[in-house]
Design an enzyme around this catalytic site. Structure first.
Site, mmCIF file in Angstrom:
data_model
loop_
_atom_site.group_PDB
_atom_site.id
_atom_site.type_symbol
_atom_site.label_atom_id
_atom_site.label_comp_id
_atom_site.label_asym_id
_atom_site.label_seq_id
_atom_site.Cartn_x
_atom_site.Cartn_y
_atom_site.Cartn_z
ATOM 1 C CG LEU A 213 -2.157 0.479 1.464
ATOM 2 C CD1 LEU A 213 -3.076 -0.139 0.440
ATOM 3 C CD2 LEU A 213 -2.671 0.163 2.863
ATOM 4 C CG HIS A 214 2.905 2.934 -3.034
ATOM 5 N ND1 HIS A 214 2.502 1.787 -3.675
ATOM 6 C CD2 HIS A 214 3.197 3.818 -4.011
ATOM 7 C CE1 HIS A 214 2.559 1.973 -4.977
ATOM 8 N NE2 HIS A 214 2.974 3.198 -5.214
ATOM 9 N NE ARG A 215 -1.314 3.478 -7.143
ATOM 10 C CZ ARG A 215 -0.195 3.745 -7.798
ATOM 11 N NH1 ARG A 215 0.281 4.957 -7.822
ATOM 12 N NH2 ARG A 215 0.434 2.825 -8.471
ATOM 13 N NE ARG A 248 3.409 8.600 -1.108
ATOM 14 C CZ ARG A 248 3.226 9.931 -1.180
ATOM 15 N NH1 ARG A 248 2.422 10.536 -0.349
ATOM 16 N NH2 ARG A 248 3.833 10.635 -2.087
ATOM 17 C CG ASP A 292 -1.838 1.155 -3.053
ATOM 18 O OD1 ASP A 292 -0.712 0.622 -3.185
ATOM 19 O OD2 ASP A 292 -2.042 2.104 -2.270
#
Ligand code: UD1
Length: 372
Positions: A213-215, A248, A292
């Site tokens: 997950l990083h968006r 992030r 994602d």
């Protein structure tokens, strides 16, 4: 007029910068290395700079050290893009390439493409034509702009070709060559099998969920991030959840005071970002992958592993129509519904999409060298 030197040796700059670039550029650099009539300069912009986001991948993919590292580091989009442009321009002027090859949709892609075209250097874009039709994604802007200025557009799936045609791109610029990311996967699969990560983490094959997950749209906003974590918590009561976490997302977890909640989830394990081979091993043996990322939707399709995409759209529709991907969105109940559907789906493994056969880089290099 062509100079003599240009006719004898084709000079190509290959650009990489962020984690998802390395597995795309590696097979191209490799295919170019086998040609006596081509000289290649590998430029790393330094968009990703941590050992775990960058260094490990060179080792795992057998990618040679970059000839030039622009060391731009992090920043706002404008600063990062501008800094890459400022630092790439003199490199491009000095080397005077015939082609600059950019891959994917990150800031390094658009920045280097823009520098090259303004210097009158031809640009090849690998993974052209993909569209999520969501201009809120920074990557979508990078894709549209890069495609509009590149001379050769190498598409990985038929939707890319259709999108480019619909945008009015001349037929001669579009080349359907397949998927370079899958070239790397097929090449590295047997080495990834040697990874001991499954036993190190005390996992059972085919009985854990793998998450990435990083968006920004998912992790920068607690109204989206928290329901995703709720879904992961529920899944972690069913089977172990392994979550190698992007810098992030790690930072946002801290900023949004979510870290202690996640640490208390007994079935969920946070890890540092993993190298390519360990991650490939974990992905190959997962019961399900929740992500994602763009590339992981493609890799799970080839591996035949169910993928639940935590987004409302995908720029890679073939992974849904022909692969193992399900678009779940980001609401807790929708993620759980997709999870249960995926776990109860007994349909057989699907066929690999057309030209995802490990030879995309070869086709790209043939096209670049033929056109001179
Ligand atoms: C970038 C790409 C995205 C890609 C993703 C894969 C753009 C617009 N986005 O997003 O398409 O899917 O990479 O990872 O190019 N950071 C580190 N160490 C690093 C690199 C970054 O700690 O080696 C931190 C930065 O300080 C920053 C955050 O991670 O706070 C985000 O990095 P950045 O490169 O700006 O974008 P990504 O979210 O990684």
């Amino acid at each position: 007029m062509l100079r003599y030197r240009d006719m004898a040796i084709l000079k190509i700059i290959c650009i990489c910068g962020a984690r998802p670039n390395f597995m795309k550029i590696a097979p191209i650099v490799d295919a170019l290395a086998g040609r006596g009539d081509v000289d290649t300069l590998l430029v790393h912009t330094g968009q990703h700079y941590d050992e775990r986001m960058s260094g490990l991948f060179f080792e795992d993919l057998g990618l040679r050290k970059p000839d030039v590292d622009l060391e731009v580091g992090s920043g706002t989009h404008a600063r990062q893009t501008a800094e890459i442009m400022k630092r790439f321009e003199p490199v491009c002027v000095e080397y005077a390439p015939d082609w600059v090859v950019v891959v994917g949709d990150v800031n390094s892609t658009i920045a280097c493409a823009l520098v090259a075209v303004k210097l009158g250097v031809r640009v090849a874009h690998v993974e052209a034509g993909l569209r999520s039709f969501d201009r809120g994604m920074p990557e979508e802007i990078n894709r549209i702009v890069t495609d509009s200025i590149a001379d050769k557009l190498f598409a990985s799936e038929p939707s890319g070709v259709e999108n480019l045609r619909r945008e009015g791109v001349e037929e001669g610029r579009i080349h359907f060559v397949g998927n370079v990311m899958i070239d790397s996967l097929l090449r590295c699969r047997s080495r990834a099998d040697q990874s001991t990560i499954i036993s190190k983490l005390e996992l059972q094959e085919n009985n854990y969920a793998l998450v990435t997950l990083h968006r920004p749209s998912n992790v920068d906003n607690p109204e989206v991030f928290v329901p995703i974590l709720d879904a992961l918590e529920t899944i972690s009561r069913d089977r172990r959840v392994i979550f190698p976490i992007h810098p992030r997302s790690r930072k946002m977890m801290g900023d949004l005071n979510l870290a202690s909640r996640v640490e208390q989830m007994a079935g969920l394990r946070l890890l540092e970002p993993l190298g390519y081979l360990d991650f490939l091993k974990l992905m190959s043996n997962a019961a399900v992958v929740l992500t994602d990322s763009g590339g992981i939707q493609e890799e799970t399709t080839i591996l035949g592993v169910p993928c639940i995409t935590l987004r409302r759209n995908t720029e890679r529709p073939i992974t849904v129509s022909e692969g193992t991907n399900r678009l779940a969105g980001v609401l807790c109940e929708d993620i759980l519904e997709a999870y249960h559907e995926a776990m109860n789906d007994t349909s057989n493994r699907k066929e690999a999409p057309l030209l995802w056969d490990g030879r995309a880089a070869e086709r790209i290099v043939a096209s670049l060298t033929d056109s001179n």
